[in-house]
Scaffold this motif. Structure first.
Motif, PDB file in Angstrom:
ATOM      1  N   LYS A  14       0.826  -1.203   0.000  1.00 31.63           N
ATOM      2  CA  LYS A  14       0.000   0.000   0.000  1.00 31.63           C
ATOM      3  C   LYS A  14       0.864   1.260   0.000  1.00 31.63           C
ATOM      4  O   LYS A  14       0.700   2.141  -0.825  1.00 31.63           O
ATOM      5  N   PRO A  34      -8.221   5.054  12.193  1.00 32.23           N
ATOM      6  CA  PRO A  34      -7.284   4.620  11.139  1.00 32.23           C
ATOM      7  C   PRO A  34      -5.914   5.295  11.303  1.00 32.23           C
ATOM      8  O   PRO A  34      -5.508   6.132  10.511  1.00 32.23           O
ATOM      9  N   ASP A  49      -1.476   8.620   9.508  1.00 32.98           N
ATOM     10  CA  ASP A  49      -2.819   8.351   9.021  1.00 32.98           C
ATOM     11  C   ASP A  49      -2.727   7.176   8.048  1.00 32.98           C
ATOM     12  O   ASP A  49      -2.037   7.261   7.032  1.00 32.98           O
ATOM     13  N   VAL A  50      -3.416   6.068   8.356  1.00 37.92           N
ATOM     14  CA  VAL A  50      -3.338   4.872   7.521  1.00 37.92           C
ATOM     15  C   VAL A  50      -3.787   5.160   6.089  1.00 37.92           C
ATOM     16  O   VAL A  50      -3.238   4.618   5.121  1.00 37.92           O
ATOM     17  N   ASP A  51      -4.789   6.032   5.931  1.00 33.24           N
ATOM     18  CA  ASP A  51      -5.338   6.309   4.605  1.00 33.24           C
ATOM     19  C   ASP A  51      -4.519   7.336   3.825  1.00 33.24           C
ATOM     20  O   ASP A  51      -4.595   7.394   2.599  1.00 33.24           O
ATOM     21  N   ASN A  52      -3.732   8.146   4.526  1.00 36.87           N
ATOM     22  CA  ASN A  52      -2.883   9.159   3.869  1.00 36.87           C
ATOM     23  C   ASN A  52      -1.499   9.154   4.518  1.00 36.87           C
ATOM     24  O   ASN A  52      -1.122  10.100   5.223  1.00 36.87           O
TER      25      ASN A  52
END
Length: 259
Positions: A14, A34, A49-52
């Motif tokens: 990822k 997250p 931040d896992v998403d960013n």
């Protein structure tokens, strides 16, 4: 010096987290948000931040020695904790970006009690201290290991704590009126122990990381099974309660997923 995020369903990468300047010592995911956090020999703790994950949200500085371990509180979203090689434990506020409290107690690994978060378990040398999260007082000093403790882990209910040194594994009761009592012990039979985790679907099964192998210890049946797993020391283990997987990381530079 970097942490890599992977998708467990397709095993694709990822992202890569690359802001630390020295070896990363611990990685933890937040149980409620997250977020993930990393600690390092560079004396910092970083929250991502896992998403960013292109850059860290927070960098905590203040430790005077290498940060050895960290953890998120299970239900206080703003609280993160870290310990360094000189025994200093720091509570940090993620929102404020500052430390809340400083005290002594752990040098190797530390973990909050799951769910309730009443206790903080911290290993230093051959002793595991059970600290009250609110007052920082030491409620229990778990003694019995003859060698230094490398790894600790709670079971999902927060009633049992396992501690691992190279020659033994001990499981301690911290609930049901038997607080601080060692209720199970397993001695090494030739291979050095190093890491541990409770199996995500079998409550009586403890998975122990050794040199090149995994030891499966059924505490209820008093049985053990050894599985060939890696070409080097299994330095860390983790579980997913969502899909029942166990992950092992080794000095052979591989991470493996087990069902």
């Amino acid at each position: 010096m970097q942490a890599v995020l992977w998708f467990t369903d397709n095993l694709k990468q990822k992202s890569t987290l690359e802001e630390h300047s020295f070896l990363i010592t611990d990685v933890r995911f937040s149980p409620t948000l997250p977020r993930l956090a990393t600690s390092s020999f560079d004396k910092t703790v970083r929250v991502w931040d896992v998403d960013n994950p292109g850059y860290s949200l927070r960098t905590f500085t203040g430790h005077s020695a290498s940060v050895m371990s960290l953890d998120f509180h299970p239900n206080k979203e703003d609280l993160i904790c870290s310990c360094d090689g000189e025994g200093e434990i720091r509570y940090w506020s993620i929102n404020n970006g500052s430390y809340a409290r400083v005290f002594k107690g752990g040098t190797a690994q530390m973990r909050f009690q799951p769910r309730l978060g009443r206790y903080l378990a911290a290993a230093a040398e051959n002793i595991v201290s059970i600290l009250d999260v609110e007052t920082q007082s030491c409620l229990h000093s778990l003694q019995g290991h003859s060698k230094h403790v490398d790894s600790i882990c709670w079971n999902p209910s927060g009633e049992l704590l396992a501690s691992v040194s190279e020659d033994s594994v001990r499981v301690w009761s911290l609930g049901s009126g038997r607080e601080g009592e060692c209720i199970h012990e397993l001695s090494c039979s030739g291979n050095k122990f190093h890491s541990c985790v409770f199996h995500p679907t079998c409550p009586s099964l403890l998975v122990i990381g050794c040199y090149q192998s995994l030891e499966l210890w059924d505490m209820a049946e008093k049985k053990r099974l050894t599985l060939a797993a890696h070409e080097g020391l299994i330095s860390s283990l983790a579980v997913s309660n969502a899909n029942g997987l166990v992950a092992s990381a080794s000095h052979d530079k591989f991470v493996k997923l087990w069902k």
